[in-house]
Scaffold this active site. Structure first.
Site, PDB file in Angstrom:
ATOM      1  N   THR A   1       1.886   9.889   3.985  1.00 15.88           N
ATOM      2  CA  THR A   1       0.811  10.687   3.396  1.00 15.88           C
ATOM      3  C   THR A   1      -0.517  10.441   4.110  1.00 15.88           C
ATOM      4  OG1 THR A   1       0.950   8.987   1.723  1.00 15.88           O
ATOM      5  CG2 THR A   1       1.563  11.213   1.048  1.00 15.88           C
TER       6      THR A   1
ATOM      7  N   GLU B   1      -0.107  -3.273   4.561  1.00 16.54           N
ATOM      8  CA  GLU B   1      -1.141  -2.245   4.712  1.00 16.54           C
ATOM      9  C   GLU B   1      -1.115  -1.577   6.078  1.00 16.54           C
ATOM     10  OE1 GLU B   1      -3.656  -0.590   3.709  1.00 16.54           O
ATOM     11  OE2 GLU B   1      -4.020  -1.318   1.679  1.00 16.54           O
ATOM     12  N   ASP B   2      -1.583  -0.328   6.131  1.00 18.40           N
ATOM     13  CA  ASP B   2      -1.740   0.335   7.433  1.00 18.40           C
ATOM     14  C   ASP B   2      -3.221   0.540   7.772  1.00 18.40           C
ATOM     15  OD1 ASP B   2      -2.164   2.314   5.421  1.00 18.40           O
ATOM     16  OD2 ASP B   2      -1.969   3.849   6.968  1.00 18.40           O
TER      17      ASP B   2
ATOM     18  N   SER C   1      -2.746   0.900  -4.524  1.00 17.17           N
ATOM     19  CA  SER C   1      -3.162   2.106  -3.803  1.00 17.17           C
ATOM     20  C   SER C   1      -4.551   2.566  -4.208  1.00 17.17           C
ATOM     21  CB  SER C   1      -2.166   3.236  -4.074  1.00 17.17           C
ATOM     22  OG  SER C   1      -2.637   4.440  -3.495  1.00 17.17           O
ATOM     23  N   ALA C   2      -5.281   3.085  -3.219  1.00 14.63           N
ATOM     24  CA  ALA C   2      -6.620   3.632  -3.487  1.00 14.63           C
ATOM     25  C   ALA C   2      -6.534   5.076  -3.961  1.00 14.63           C
ATOM     26  CB  ALA C   2      -7.449   3.555  -2.217  1.00 14.63           C
TER      27      ALA C   2
ATOM     28  N   LYS D   1      -9.058   5.415   6.381  1.00  9.46           N
ATOM     29  CA  LYS D   1      -7.795   5.005   5.757  1.00  9.46           C
ATOM     30  C   LYS D   1      -8.042   3.905   4.734  1.00  9.46           C
ATOM     31  CE  LYS D   1      -4.477   6.140   9.377  1.00  9.46           C
ATOM     32  NZ  LYS D   1      -3.542   5.591  10.380  1.00  9.46           N
TER      33      LYS D   1
ATOM     34  N   ASP E   1       0.891  -1.160   0.000  1.00  9.52           N
ATOM     35  CA  ASP E   1       0.000   0.000   0.000  1.00  9.52           C
ATOM     36  C   ASP E   1       0.939   1.222   0.000  1.00  9.52           C
ATOM     37  OD1 ASP E   1      -2.263   1.718   0.560  1.00  9.52           O
ATOM     38  OD2 ASP E   1      -1.582   1.757   2.645  1.00  9.52           O
ATOM     39  N   LEU E   2       0.408   2.367  -0.373  1.00  9.69           N
ATOM     40  CA  LEU E   2       1.270   3.559  -0.417  1.00  9.69           C
ATOM     41  C   LEU E   2       1.133   4.428   0.839  1.00  9.69           C
ATOM     42  CD1 LEU E   2       3.100   5.658  -1.852  1.00  9.69           C
ATOM     43  CD2 LEU E   2       1.030   6.548  -2.947  1.00  9.69           C
ATOM     44  N   ASP E   3      -0.043   5.048   0.970  1.00 10.18           N
ATOM     45  CA  ASP E   3      -0.251   6.031   2.037  1.00 10.18           C
ATOM     46  C   ASP E   3      -0.197   5.372   3.411  1.00 10.18           C
ATOM     47  OD1 ASP E   3      -0.706   8.096   0.158  1.00 10.18           O
ATOM     48  OD2 ASP E   3      -2.789   7.478  -0.084  1.00 10.18           O
TER      49      ASP E   3
ATOM     50  N   LYS F   1     -10.888  -0.652  -1.910  1.00 13.55           N
ATOM     51  CA  LYS F   1     -10.713  -1.471  -0.706  1.00 13.55           C
ATOM     52  C   LYS F   1     -11.932  -1.245   0.184  1.00 13.55           C
ATOM     53  CE  LYS F   1      -5.754  -0.546  -1.074  1.00 13.55           C
ATOM     54  NZ  LYS F   1      -4.584   0.147  -0.528  1.00 13.55           N
TER      55      LYS F   1
HETATM   56  C1  BG6 Z   1      -5.713   5.930   0.146  1.00 12.91           C
HETATM   57  C2  BG6 Z   1      -5.715   6.613   1.487  1.00 12.91           C
HETATM   58  O1  BG6 Z   1      -4.437   5.444  -0.126  1.00 12.91           O
HETATM   59  O2  BG6 Z   1      -6.108   6.813  -0.886  1.00 12.91           O
HETATM   60  C3  BG6 Z   1      -7.073   7.261   1.744  1.00 12.91           C
HETATM   61  O3  BG6 Z   1      -5.444   5.662   2.501  1.00 12.91           O
HETATM   62  C4  BG6 Z   1      -7.451   8.173   0.589  1.00 12.91           C
HETATM   63  O4  BG6 Z   1      -7.023   7.970   2.947  1.00 12.91           O
HETATM   64  C5  BG6 Z   1      -7.408   7.368  -0.715  1.00 12.91           C
HETATM   65  O5  BG6 Z   1      -8.763   8.685   0.766  1.00 12.91           O
HETATM   66  C6  BG6 Z   1      -7.762   8.205  -1.940  1.00 12.91           C
HETATM   67  O6  BG6 Z   1      -6.742   9.126  -2.194  1.00 12.91           O
HETATM   68  P1  BG6 Z   1      -6.828  10.280  -3.271  1.00 12.91           P
HETATM   69  O7  BG6 Z   1      -5.395  10.780  -3.342  1.00 12.91           O
HETATM   70  O8  BG6 Z   1      -7.283   9.678  -4.569  1.00 12.91           O
HETATM   71  O9  BG6 Z   1      -7.776  11.277  -2.740  1.00 12.91           O
HETATM   72 MG    MG Z   2      -2.692   3.206   3.615  1.00 13.70          MG
END
Ligand code: BG6
Ligand code: MG
Length: 225
Positions: free
Chosen positions: A20, A172-173, A117-118, A48, A12-14, A148
């Protein structure tokens, strides 16, 4: 050695590769404050891993006002503008502790790597962190239909890597992210507090604990259990 059985690691990224998750929190907090909607870190935990619009819907459920689709789009765009300002200065210094060395160790071991990543900002963040070369594939919100906790983003990454889900490890976090990894049939590493990451096979408090030998040991124990 069991490491041979790990064919791919999907990150996962964030909140895993870089912090982030904190910037998403700050941007949502600013929006919620503006709308007079109560919002704190504990509430943020459930957001998240969720898409931008799904997160907004959950926040707006706390309000007694109704919002039109158009208004929701405007609010989501506003949050994203704020978020994009916060991530402007991201550099390789913002990689979380131990992440770069772990990603390199994984690559050197010949294990494939992917990002699930989402976030629609994932590509930008990865480029700013200068870890593009450490990832064989990148799947983000723009490339999947379901967010997710649906497993689609992890399964798509595994497919692109040509690795069966059972030979993949997801990291993942977020609670929703761990659910997605488990629904994909992968081994799940959770980064953070057990309280939020209940379904994870192995929970580490932070990324400095990421190491291939510890991971292999945990997978071994998991198989014996
Ligand atoms: C996920 C984060 O990686 O991305 C979420 O954990 C976030 O908190 C989601 O809402 C969507 O991100 P973005 O950058 O498309 O608004
Ligand atoms: Mg995350």
């Amino acid at each position: 050695m069991v490491i041979m059985e790990i064919e791919a690691i999907i990150y996962d990224l964030d909140g895993v590769i870089t912090d982030t998750a904190e910037y998403h929190f700050l941007a949502w907090k600013a929006l919620a404050d503006e709308l007079n909607i109560p919002f704190d870190r504990s509430f943020n935990e459930q957001l998240k891993g969720l898409s931008r619009i799904d997160s907004l819907e959950i926040i707006l459920q706390q309000s007694n006002q109704t919002y039109s689709e158009e208004e929701k789009q405007r609010l989501a765009a506003k949050k994203n503008e704020h978020y994009q300002k916060l991530i402007q200065k991201i550099s390789p210094e913002d990689l979380l502790p131990g992440v770069e060395s772990f990603m390199k160790e994984v690559k050197q071991a010949g294990i494939k790597t992917g990002l699930a990543s989402a976030s629609k900002n994932a590509q930008t963040v990865i480029e700013r962190l200068q870890v593009t070369d450490l990832l064989d594939t990148l799947v983000d919100a723009a490339k999947v239909e379901r967010g997710k906790p649906d497993p689609e983003v992890f399964l798509t990454a595994a497919k692109q890597l040509g690795v069966p889900a059972a030979c993949c490890v997801g990291i993942e976090d977020a609670s929703s992210g761990v659910k997605a990894i488990k629904a994909a049939g992968m081994y799940a590493v959770g980064v953070g507090e057990r309280e939020y990451l209940g379904q994870a096979d192995w929970v580490i408090s932070d990324t400095s604990h990421l190491a291939l030998d510890s991971l292999a040991k945990k997978i071994n124990e998991h198989k014996k259990a």
